[in-house]
Scaffold this motif. Structure first.
Motif, PDB file in Angstrom:
ATOM      1  N   VAL A  79       3.949   0.100 -13.883  1.00 35.07           N
ATOM      2  CA  VAL A  79       4.745  -1.283 -13.982  1.00 35.07           C
ATOM      3  C   VAL A  79       4.175  -2.444 -13.552  1.00 35.07           C
ATOM      4  N   MET A  80       3.404  -2.487 -12.380  1.00 36.40           N
ATOM      5  CA  MET A  80       2.696  -3.373 -11.860  1.00 36.40           C
ATOM      6  C   MET A  80       1.729  -4.094 -12.838  1.00 36.40           C
ATOM      7  N   THR A  81       0.778  -3.044 -13.488  1.00 39.47           N
ATOM      8  CA  THR A  81      -0.300  -3.427 -14.248  1.00 39.47           C
ATOM      9  C   THR A  81       0.326  -4.039 -15.733  1.00 39.47           C
ATOM     10  N   PHE A  82       1.552  -3.633 -16.162  1.00 37.53           N
ATOM     11  CA  PHE A  82       2.244  -4.041 -17.171  1.00 37.53           C
ATOM     12  C   PHE A  82       2.616  -5.553 -16.932  1.00 37.53           C
ATOM     13  N   LEU A  83       3.149  -5.864 -15.755  1.00 35.56           N
ATOM     14  CA  LEU A  83       3.644  -7.335 -15.468  1.00 35.56           C
ATOM     15  C   LEU A  83       2.633  -8.097 -15.563  1.00 35.56           C
ATOM     16  N   CYS A  84       1.441  -7.578 -14.711  1.00 35.32           N
ATOM     17  CA  CYS A  84       0.238  -8.573 -14.310  1.00 35.32           C
ATOM     18  C   CYS A  84      -0.717  -8.903 -15.989  1.00 35.32           C
ATOM     19  N   ARG A  85      -0.241  -7.936 -16.943  1.00 32.32           N
ATOM     20  CA  ARG A  85      -0.993  -8.433 -18.182  1.00 32.32           C
ATOM     21  C   ARG A  85      -0.235  -9.357 -18.918  1.00 32.32           C
ATOM     22  N   LEU A  86       0.979  -9.778 -18.387  1.00 28.85           N
ATOM     23  CA  LEU A  86       1.908 -10.848 -19.179  1.00 28.85           C
ATOM     24  C   LEU A  86       1.509 -12.136 -18.539  1.00 28.85           C
ATOM     25  N   SER A  87       1.145 -12.114 -17.438  1.00 31.05           N
ATOM     26  CA  SER A  87       0.716 -13.393 -16.745  1.00 31.05           C
ATOM     27  C   SER A  87      -0.545 -14.112 -17.241  1.00 31.05           C
ATOM     28  N   LEU A  88      -0.776 -15.204 -16.755  1.00 27.52           N
ATOM     29  CA  LEU A  88      -2.077 -16.233 -17.157  1.00 27.52           C
ATOM     30  C   LEU A  88      -3.329 -15.765 -16.344  1.00 27.52           C
ATOM     31  N   SER A  89      -2.857 -15.071 -15.061  1.00 34.22           N
ATOM     32  CA  SER A  89      -4.044 -14.565 -14.534  1.00 34.22           C
ATOM     33  C   SER A  89      -3.767 -13.104 -13.878  1.00 34.22           C
ATOM     34  N   PRO A  90      -3.832 -12.279 -14.854  1.00 35.32           N
ATOM     35  CA  PRO A  90      -3.692 -10.874 -14.364  1.00 35.32           C
ATOM     36  C   PRO A  90      -4.502 -10.006 -13.720  1.00 35.32           C
ATOM     37  N   ASP A  91      -5.585 -10.241 -13.469  1.00 37.67           N
ATOM     38  CA  ASP A  91      -6.545  -9.465 -12.800  1.00 37.67           C
ATOM     39  C   ASP A  91      -6.431  -9.106 -11.520  1.00 37.67           C
ATOM     40  N   SER A  92      -5.713 -10.157 -10.862  1.00 42.90           N
ATOM     41  CA  SER A  92      -5.885 -10.027  -9.287  1.00 42.90           C
ATOM     42  C   SER A  92      -4.608 -10.068  -8.498  1.00 42.90           C
ATOM     43  N   ILE A 179       5.275 -36.873 -22.248  1.00 43.28           N
ATOM     44  CA  ILE A 179       4.633 -36.860 -20.747  1.00 43.28           C
ATOM     45  C   ILE A 179       4.944 -35.371 -20.275  1.00 43.28           C
ATOM     46  N   ALA A 180       6.210 -34.998 -20.653  1.00 44.87           N
ATOM     47  CA  ALA A 180       6.528 -33.331 -20.099  1.00 44.87           C
ATOM     48  C   ALA A 180       5.535 -32.693 -21.034  1.00 44.87           C
ATOM     49  N   GLY A 181       5.254 -32.763 -22.171  1.00 48.50           N
ATOM     50  CA  GLY A 181       4.230 -31.897 -22.982  1.00 48.50           C
ATOM     51  C   GLY A 181       3.067 -31.856 -22.471  1.00 48.50           C
ATOM     52  N   ILE A 182       2.356 -33.163 -21.992  1.00 49.01           N
ATOM     53  CA  ILE A 182       1.046 -33.445 -21.548  1.00 49.01           C
ATOM     54  C   ILE A 182       0.777 -32.570 -20.082  1.00 49.01           C
ATOM     55  N   ALA A 183       1.874 -32.779 -19.303  1.00 47.97           N
ATOM     56  CA  ALA A 183       1.956 -32.107 -18.128  1.00 47.97           C
ATOM     57  C   ALA A 183       1.980 -30.450 -18.192  1.00 47.97           C
ATOM     58  N   LEU A 184       2.688 -30.200 -19.245  1.00 46.44           N
ATOM     59  CA  LEU A 184       2.828 -28.417 -19.530  1.00 46.44           C
ATOM     60  C   LEU A 184       1.084 -28.125 -20.075  1.00 46.44           C
ATOM     61  N   LEU A 185       0.910 -28.987 -20.841  1.00 44.87           N
ATOM     62  CA  LEU A 185      -0.492 -28.524 -21.365  1.00 44.87           C
ATOM     63  C   LEU A 185      -1.689 -28.322 -20.338  1.00 44.87           C
ATOM     64  N   ALA A 186      -1.540 -29.652 -19.429  1.00 44.71           N
ATOM     65  CA  ALA A 186      -2.389 -29.550 -18.445  1.00 44.71           C
ATOM     66  C   ALA A 186      -2.377 -28.341 -17.581  1.00 44.71           C
ATOM     67  N   TYR A 187      -1.245 -28.007 -17.311  1.00 47.86           N
ATOM     68  CA  TYR A 187      -1.062 -26.743 -16.393  1.00 47.86           C
ATOM     69  C   TYR A 187      -1.196 -25.621 -16.933  1.00 47.86           C
ATOM     70  N   ILE A 188      -1.217 -25.076 -18.170  1.00 47.26           N
ATOM     71  CA  ILE A 188      -1.584 -24.071 -18.886  1.00 47.26           C
ATOM     72  C   ILE A 188      -3.144 -24.188 -18.963  1.00 47.26           C
ATOM     73  N   SER A 189      -3.629 -25.145 -19.207  1.00 51.31           N
ATOM     74  CA  SER A 189      -5.129 -25.213 -19.380  1.00 51.31           C
ATOM     75  C   SER A 189      -5.852 -24.926 -17.993  1.00 51.31           C
ATOM     76  N   TYR A 190      -5.483 -25.465 -16.818  1.00 49.15           N
ATOM     77  CA  TYR A 190      -5.939 -25.194 -15.589  1.00 49.15           C
ATOM     78  C   TYR A 190      -5.603 -23.463 -15.539  1.00 49.15           C
ATOM     79  N   LYS A 191      -4.593 -22.920 -15.667  1.00 46.83           N
ATOM     80  CA  LYS A 191      -4.423 -21.448 -15.517  1.00 46.83           C
ATOM     81  C   LYS A 191      -5.500 -20.512 -16.481  1.00 46.83           C
ATOM     82  N   TRP A 192      -5.573 -21.071 -17.739  1.00 46.09           N
ATOM     83  CA  TRP A 192      -6.531 -20.299 -18.555  1.00 46.09           C
ATOM     84  C   TRP A 192      -7.948 -20.695 -17.904  1.00 46.09           C
ATOM     85  N   TRP A 193      -8.482 -21.899 -17.412  1.00 46.79           N
ATOM     86  CA  TRP A 193      -9.754 -22.124 -16.958  1.00 46.79           C
ATOM     87  C   TRP A 193      -9.846 -21.204 -15.811  1.00 46.79           C
ATOM     88  N   GLN A 194      -8.901 -20.973 -14.969  1.00 47.37           N
ATOM     89  CA  GLN A 194      -8.935 -20.080 -13.782  1.00 47.37           C
ATOM     90  C   GLN A 194      -9.074 -18.727 -14.107  1.00 47.37           C
TER      91      GLN A 194
END
Length: 313
Positions: A79-92, A179-194
């Motif tokens: 179940v841990m593997t399943f949950l981690c695959r749902l996240s933006l940074s699943p591998d660690s 403003i809220a949309g830009i902040a959310l997009l910046a956060y998601i972009s940072y997580k995908w970059w990671q």
């Protein structure tokens, strides 16, 4: 958004707080802290009972955590593997949670709600590691109470300022949404970059189970390294015959005992062989060019029906 939350909290009171917290703890990506902060402002104004607000928050979170604890207890680390695959940074995330449990034990639950990514993982991990249920509930309840008290207390203490900010956001209209949309997009972009950066580490050749078996049968058995965490080894005592037990943060201990031209196979039980790939990358940087992660890890070896040894209990 803040004004909308205030209006909803006025209308539905504790029900919306309970539902919001429960759904978030069950895994839905629904922000909870803003709701608790707004509820704290309402408690300061006398619209909601502070004690009742804390009670429903703790109850909802405990219900969600208990569900995940029982799922982890029944299905183990799968179940841990399943949950981690749902996240933006699943591998660690599985390995990081295991490490925290090894370092802090049940006291991990006291801070879990304050650490992004850990809140959802920690309950099923506790179940998978067979931690005592009553102890889990005790520490989890304290951790939830501390987290809820901080968020609600913030709303209570700063309710005049929060209400002022809410009015200013309402004046901005569509600008506030932008403003809220830009902040959310910046956060998601940072997580995908990671995630992209981490995927570069994983982009190295794997060795399959069949290839490893062929090497062993031909008499060219490589150095096999098991880098699963001690807690996982205790829970699942199985291992590939001849495997050396070396933690990821102790990878350098292998170097004095292995020649650079040796074949090395590293395995773990994490998504995408993340920990094994990290160790291989480190070894390759020290000249061990024939180091490779085992594709599929121990699970692939077991599923193929090959010989398994067990660690002494």
């Amino acid at each position: 958004m803040m004004q909308t939350l205030i209006q909803l909290a006025h209308q539905y009171g504790l029900i919306i707080v309970f539902s919001n917290v429960l759904l978030m703890q069950l895994g839905l990506p629904i922000p909870t802290v803003p709701t608790l902060i707004v509820s704290g402002t309402l408690a300061a104004d006398g619209h909601v009972s502070l004690a009742a607000l804390l009670a429903v928050t703790v109850l909802a979170s405990l219900i969600g955590d208990t569900v995940w604890y029982l799922i982890g207890q029944r299905h183990g680390l799968r179940v841990m593997t399943f949950l981690c695959r749902l996240s933006l940074s699943p591998d660690s995330c599985v390995r990081q949670t295991e490490t925290r449990f090894e370092r802090w034990g049940l006291t991990t639950l006291l801070v879990a709600k304050f650490i992004p990514g850990l809140s959802l993982i920690v309950a099923p991990m506790a179940g998978a590691l067979r931690l005592p249920r009553l102890a889990f509930l005790f520490f989890d309840a304290i951790g939830i109470f501390l987290w809820a008290s901080l968020a609600i207390g913030f709303g209570w203490l700063f309710h005049p300022d929060i209400e002022l900010i809410s009015r200013q956001f309402m004046k901005l209209g569509n600008g506030a949404l932008l403003i809220a949309g830009i902040a959310l997009l910046a956060y998601i972009s940072y997580k995908w970059w990671q995630r992209w950066r981490f995927q570069k580490i994983l982009a190295i050749a794997r060795i399959s189970v069949n290839e490893l078996v062929d090497m062993m049968d031909s008499g060219n058995t490589p150095v096999i390294v098991d880098i699963r965490s001690p807690s996982v080894r205790t829970l699942d005592g199985r291992h590939i015959p001849g495997a050396k037990l070396i933690a990821l943060n102790e990878w350098q201990t292998l170097i004095p005992h292995v020649r650079p031209e040796s074949d090395i196979v590293v395995y773990c039980n994490c998504p995408n062989e993340a920990s094994a790939a990290q160790m291989v990358k480190l070894l390759m940087g020290r000249g061990y060019k024939r180091a490779r992660p085992l594709l599929g890890g121990l699970d692939a070896w077991v599923e193929a029906g090959h010989e398994i040894h067990t660690y002494p209990s």
